[in-house]
Design an enzyme around this catalytic site. Structure first.
Site, PDB file in Angstrom:
ATOM      1  CG  PHE A  46       0.211   4.868   3.610  1.00 55.42           C
ATOM      2  CD1 PHE A  46       0.836   3.645   3.379  1.00 55.42           C
ATOM      3  CD2 PHE A  46      -0.939   4.886   4.382  1.00 55.42           C
ATOM      4  CE1 PHE A  46       0.312   2.465   3.896  1.00 55.42           C
ATOM      5  CE2 PHE A  46      -1.475   3.704   4.903  1.00 55.42           C
ATOM      6  CZ  PHE A  46      -0.847   2.496   4.651  1.00 55.42           C
TER       7      PHE A  46
ATOM      8  CB  THR B 107      -0.945   0.019   1.215  1.00 58.33           C
ATOM      9  OG1 THR B 107      -1.826  -1.100   1.107  1.00 58.33           O
ATOM     10  CG2 THR B 107      -1.798   1.279   1.267  1.00 58.33           C
TER      11      THR B 107
END
Ligand SMILES: C=C(O[C@@H]1C=C(C(=O)O)C=C[C@H]1O)C(=O)O
Length: 357
Positions: free
Chosen positions: A259, A257
């Site tokens: 960010f 992921t």
């Protein structure tokens, strides 16, 4: 190895530790004085931190791996910065989420991480200057964009000043051993999607899958009820004292992921940067192709292109674009100029160092 040899090495380590201790404090003293020179201005300098970490990796003689020394220096800088002024960072809570892990990975453990109940709240607290920075998930390698973060970026006055890339591992967690008797699995919707095939293969078809607000919330619910399991990461497993029935159950082994870190400042060039922007294009054949031409024409590489329906008009689209380079690099500046001549809406979200860790 004889006792004598062991003692020689341990004596050496004792001497070195004291040297390291003195050197760390000398470093901290310089940071404190830098803080006074900054005189209440912006303390956190992502461009400088990225350069420090890159230099440490490049000059690392081993045997410690480059990643390991960079992680150690990440924490050293975190403590030095805290002597200038402790930073407070908003993230999507509760405690134990991947967002908190990403925050600690980027800012180190001397930062004060503040769990927020939504991405909206995290943005609001930083916009109102109640907290210093927000760390928000923006895309997952398996599941794609995090829509709410993208929508907030359209209107926020905050600027992107960093990125964090985090490997995501999901585990099946329960408060007792074995999968017998599990009636329900709680997880965040993204985690359910990322483990979809594993669940199909390994759990009976009648086990209910329930999506909840966060993986930490899923773990909390599973801790309370023995007939329920959760899909969550290591941090949530530890926080709620759950057993790992199965580890790394994500379908995609390279599940990551990304960010973004947002705050109020512009970040200088480091030579290895990215620029994030939003543009709009009319819904006409060829419009996007025409719009993007200046990026390719100036030899700028695009690392992300994501479209989203605009809130303004039905079926108009906004595009989230990341390019390599800083908006002050000459080729990127020319590409941006070209874009601005071709569309009425260009918002430069910020330029920032590419993730080092
Ligand atoms: C010491 C400074 O302040 C902070 C701490 C840093 C460090 O410990 O190396 C680097 C950049 C800043 O975030 C600086 O600006 O150089």
């Amino acid at each position: 190895m004889s006792e004598q040899q062991l003692k020689q090495h341990r004596d050496a380590i004792d001497r070195i530790d004291i040297e390291i201790l003195h050197l760390l404090n000398q470093r901290a003293q310089h940071a404190r004085e830098i803080g006074e020179i900054k005189g209440g201005g912006i303390i956190y300098r992502p461009e400088r931190e990225a350069q420090v970490l890159r230099r440490i990796k490049e000059q690392n003689p081993g045997p410690l791996p480059g990643e390991s020394v960079a992680r150690l220096f990440r924490e050293i800088m975190s403590e030095c910065l805290a002597l200038e002024k402790p930073l407070s960072i908003a993230y999507l809570g509760p405690e134990g989420t991947f967002s908190q892990l990403a925050t600690l990975k980027h800012f180190g453990h001397a930062a004060r991480t503040v769990a927020c109940s939504s991405i909206d709240e995290a943005f609001r607290l930083v916009e109102a200057r109640a907290l210093d920075y927000v760390v928000a998930p923006v895309e997952n390698s398996t599941e794609g964009a995090v829509g709410r973060t993208l929508d907030l970026m359209v209107s926020t006055p905050l600027k992107v000043c960093g990125e964090v890339v985090l490997r995501i591992h999901h585990h099946l967690l329960r408060n007792s051993a074995g999968i017998d008797g599990i009636r329900r699995v709680y997880a965040h919707a993204q985690a359910l999607a990322q483990c979809h095939e594993w669940l199909n293969k390994n759990l009976p078809a009648d086990v209910e899958r329930v999506s909840v607000a966060s993986n930490a919330e899923a773990a909390r619910l599973a801790a309370e009820d023995g007939s329920c399991a959760a899909i969550a990461g290591q941090a949530a497993a530890e926080r709620f004292n759950l057993l790992k029935l199965a580890e790394n159950i994500e379908d995609e082994p390279n599940n990551t992921t990304r960010f973004l870190v947002l705050g109020h400042q512009d970040v200088g060039q480091t030579g290895q940067d990215k620029t994030s922007l939003i543009v709009s294009a009319p819904n006409r054949p060829g419009a996007v192709h025409y719009l993007l031409a200046p990026i390719a024409d100036n030899g700028v590489s695009m690392t992300k292109f994501e479209s989203r329906p605009s809130r303004a008009g039905l079926w108009d689209y906004v595009f989230f674009i990341d390019v390599e380079g800083h908006h002050d690099d000459p080729n990127v500046a020319k590409a941006l100029q070209g874009l601005m001549e071709r569309t009425s809406f260009v918002k430069v979200l910020g330029a920032y160092p590419q993730a080092v860790l």
